[in-house]
Design a protein around this motif. Structure first.
Motif, mmCIF file in Angstrom:
data_model
loop_
_atom_site.group_PDB
_atom_site.id
_atom_site.type_symbol
_atom_site.label_atom_id
_atom_site.label_comp_id
_atom_site.label_asym_id
_atom_site.label_seq_id
_atom_site.Cartn_x
_atom_site.Cartn_y
_atom_site.Cartn_z
ATOM 1 N N ARG A 164 49.639 43.310 91.833
ATOM 2 C CA ARG A 164 49.260 42.050 91.193
ATOM 3 C C ARG A 164 48.850 41.017 92.246
ATOM 4 N NH1 ARG A 164 47.643 42.819 86.126
ATOM 5 N NH2 ARG A 164 49.162 44.034 84.915
ATOM 6 N N ARG A 165 49.521 41.037 93.379
ATOM 7 C CA ARG A 165 49.160 40.095 94.446
ATOM 8 C C ARG A 165 47.786 40.420 95.010
ATOM 9 N NH1 ARG A 165 53.965 38.628 98.539
ATOM 10 N NH2 ARG A 165 52.187 37.459 99.371
ATOM 11 N N LYS A 186 54.269 47.415 91.894
ATOM 12 C CA LYS A 186 53.580 46.660 90.854
ATOM 13 C C LYS A 186 53.352 45.221 91.284
ATOM 14 C CE LYS A 186 54.059 45.308 85.982
ATOM 15 N NZ LYS A 186 54.885 45.476 84.748
ATOM 16 N N LYS A 187 54.347 44.626 91.927
ATOM 17 C CA LYS A 187 54.243 43.231 92.376
ATOM 18 C C LYS A 187 53.101 43.080 93.377
ATOM 19 C CE LYS A 187 56.880 39.582 94.703
ATOM 20 N NZ LYS A 187 58.186 39.225 95.322
#
Length: 501
Positions: free
Chosen positions: A189-190, A185-186
């Motif tokens: 988003r990046r 998920k991180k």
């Protein structure tokens, strides 16, 4: 940047069916005009996270357009052929002709975006990569290649859910997957943040980004069709003499020319044409330099590099015979000589650097160009074959081209072989007299002598504007062929030695 994309937008099936016939008819009419005019190429870059519907949009475009003039260009993990060359080479290799439309999956934005999203280069390095892309796209635009850069947007978590639903469906369906490494998920988003920064730096007047909400595929398809309609209208509505508005120069404006009232300065006037070598010295030195080149190009270090040589010069200056001495030092399995003449119809239908990019060798090999991309600023300038605005911007485009080769590991060696007008006349007369040399002489060669000062001016500008630390020009006093051959081979050996360490 994606805030408005999160507002729900949808189109029911009935509304889609009502809009589709008119859109399809308009697209086909404009595509037919594009094909007939053969003035422009359109590249559609379909980008977005996995699961947003890239494959569905591509298939929809094939359903709406004349598929005979469409090409799907897909790029995944680099092949061995692609790894052996600069990263941008594969896009040049596959460039469609004017009148055609190419749909790209895995565009030149993929690697910078993925690398940045995974925590690779810092902001400065991303900016440098995007700046190179801006230069590339400016040149494409100026050469008649129009870009439709699409980003299909879906909230990262919604895209993940859609992808999962497809995977768990009752039957297998082909899904375009480009971001296998964008897993958490991180990182998703990046990737979204990296895309927003990319749009900020590369959405230009000549190649803007179009962000399309992809939650509803009916809405998304119509939006993409409308965006393509605008590009087709731009491509087909312009005057026959130009496909698009002039692109910004690749480099800052050149200094103002010296006023005509002042005497012209020629960089070739600095050469000492009395330089010569006797037969014994020539044979000894030539052998030394050929051995150096053989040793260096067969070294393990050269396997990760490449050699590109460009030969320019006055007619009858000895380019061919000098290339023959270089040929003797190279493994014939790993080099090619490319004689360059007027472009073919196939080459005229694409940006002018296309025919040179496609001839760039794999690393570990050598390409020798007998005449080169510098024809744009030499014969095309002097003979008025190309408008001034086109050859003027070519200096910056050539510098970009050569910098990309340098950054890709290639050693560049560029030579201008110079002789005096009197020596040229003597060699022309010799060619007329000797039967097996007669084929080298044409009426055009005699006519070009009348434009000697214009060529000297063009050569001076060329050297001033394209002699860089990574691709310097070497001016060769070629009145004496022995001296010229040794100087050329020694320069190539020195350049290789410096690069290989």
């Amino acid at each position: 940047m994606f805030d408005s994309m999160k507002i729900e937008r949808s189109l029911d099936k009935a509304s889609f069916k009502a809009l589709e016939p008119g859109l399809r008819e308009g697209l086909l009419d404009l595509q037919s005009e594009l094909i007939a005019q053969k003035r422009c190429t359109i590249l559609i870059l379909i980008n977005g996270a996995d699961g947003v519907g890239k494959g569905a949009i591509l298939n929809q475009l094939y359903g709406w357009l004349d598929a005979r003039k469409l090409a799907t260009l897909t790029y995944e993990a680099p092949t061995d052929e692609e790894r052996a060359r600069p990263a941008i080479w594969k896009y040049w290799r596959d460039m469609p002709a004017h009148g055609d439309i190419g749909i790209i999956l895995g565009s030149w934005y993929h690697t910078p975006l993925e690398t940045h999203a995974l925590g690779g280069p810092d902001g400065a390095e991303l900016t440098q990569a995007l700046d190179a892309i801006n230069h590339f796209e400016a040149m494409l635009h100026a050469e008649g290649v129009l870009l439709l850069k699409l980003w299909l947007y879906l909230d990262p978590e919604d895209a993940k859910a859609r992808l999962k639903a497809l995977d768990e469906g009752p039957y297998d369906r082909p899904v375009v997957r480009e971001w296998a490494r964008i897993s958490s998920k991180k990182i998703r988003r990046r990737l979204e943040a990296s895309a927003a920064e990319t749009f900020r730096q590369t959405s230009t007047g000549i190649a803007p980004w179009t962000v399309v909400p992809a939650a509803d595929l009916h809405y998304c398809a119509i939006a993409v069709g409308n965006a393509l309609m605008e590009v087709l209208m731009q491509a087909t509505a312009v005057p026959p003499t130009e496909c698009a508005v002039p692109a910004p120069a690749s480099e800052p404006a050149h200094p103002s020319p010296i006023p005509a009232a002042l005497p012209a300065v020629s960089i070739l006037s600095t050469l000492d044409f009395s330089e010569k070598l006797d037969e014994a010295s020539y044979r000894a030195q030539l052998d030394v330099e050929q051995q150096r080149i053989t040793r260096l190009t067969n070294s393990r270090a050269f396997a990760k590099r490449g050699l590109v040589c460009a030969f320019e010069g006055s007619d009858a200056a000895g380019k061919s015979s000098t290339i023959m001495r270089l040929r003797e030092a190279l493994d014939p399995r790993h080099f090619r000589v490319h004689p360059i003449s007027a472009p073919s119809d196939e080459e005229r239908a694409r940006p002018y650097l296309w025919r040179f990019w496609r001839r760039i060798p794999a690393r570990g090999s050598t390409a020798v160009f007998d005449r080169s991309w510098y024809g744009r600023v030499l014969v095309e300038r002097v003979e008025k074959l190309t408008p001034q605005e086109d050859w003027s911007r070519a200096y910056g485009e050539i510098n970009d081209f050569e910098r990309q080769l340098h950054e890709g590991g290639y050693v560049l060696a560029k030579f201008w072989l110079a002789i005096s007008p009197d020596e040229q006349a003597r060699r022309f007369a010799e060619r007329e007299r000797i039967a097996y040399k007669r084929f080298k002489l044409t009426p055009e060669d005699w006519r070009n002598r009348e434009k000697w000062p214009l060529y000297e001016h063009a050569v001076t500008d060329m050297v001033d504007r394209t002699s860089t630390f990574y691709a310097p020009w070497t001016l060769v006093e070629a009145e004496n062929k022995h001296f010229a051959r040794v100087k050329v081979l020694r320069t190539i050996a020195d350049r290789l030695e410096e690069a290989l360490g």
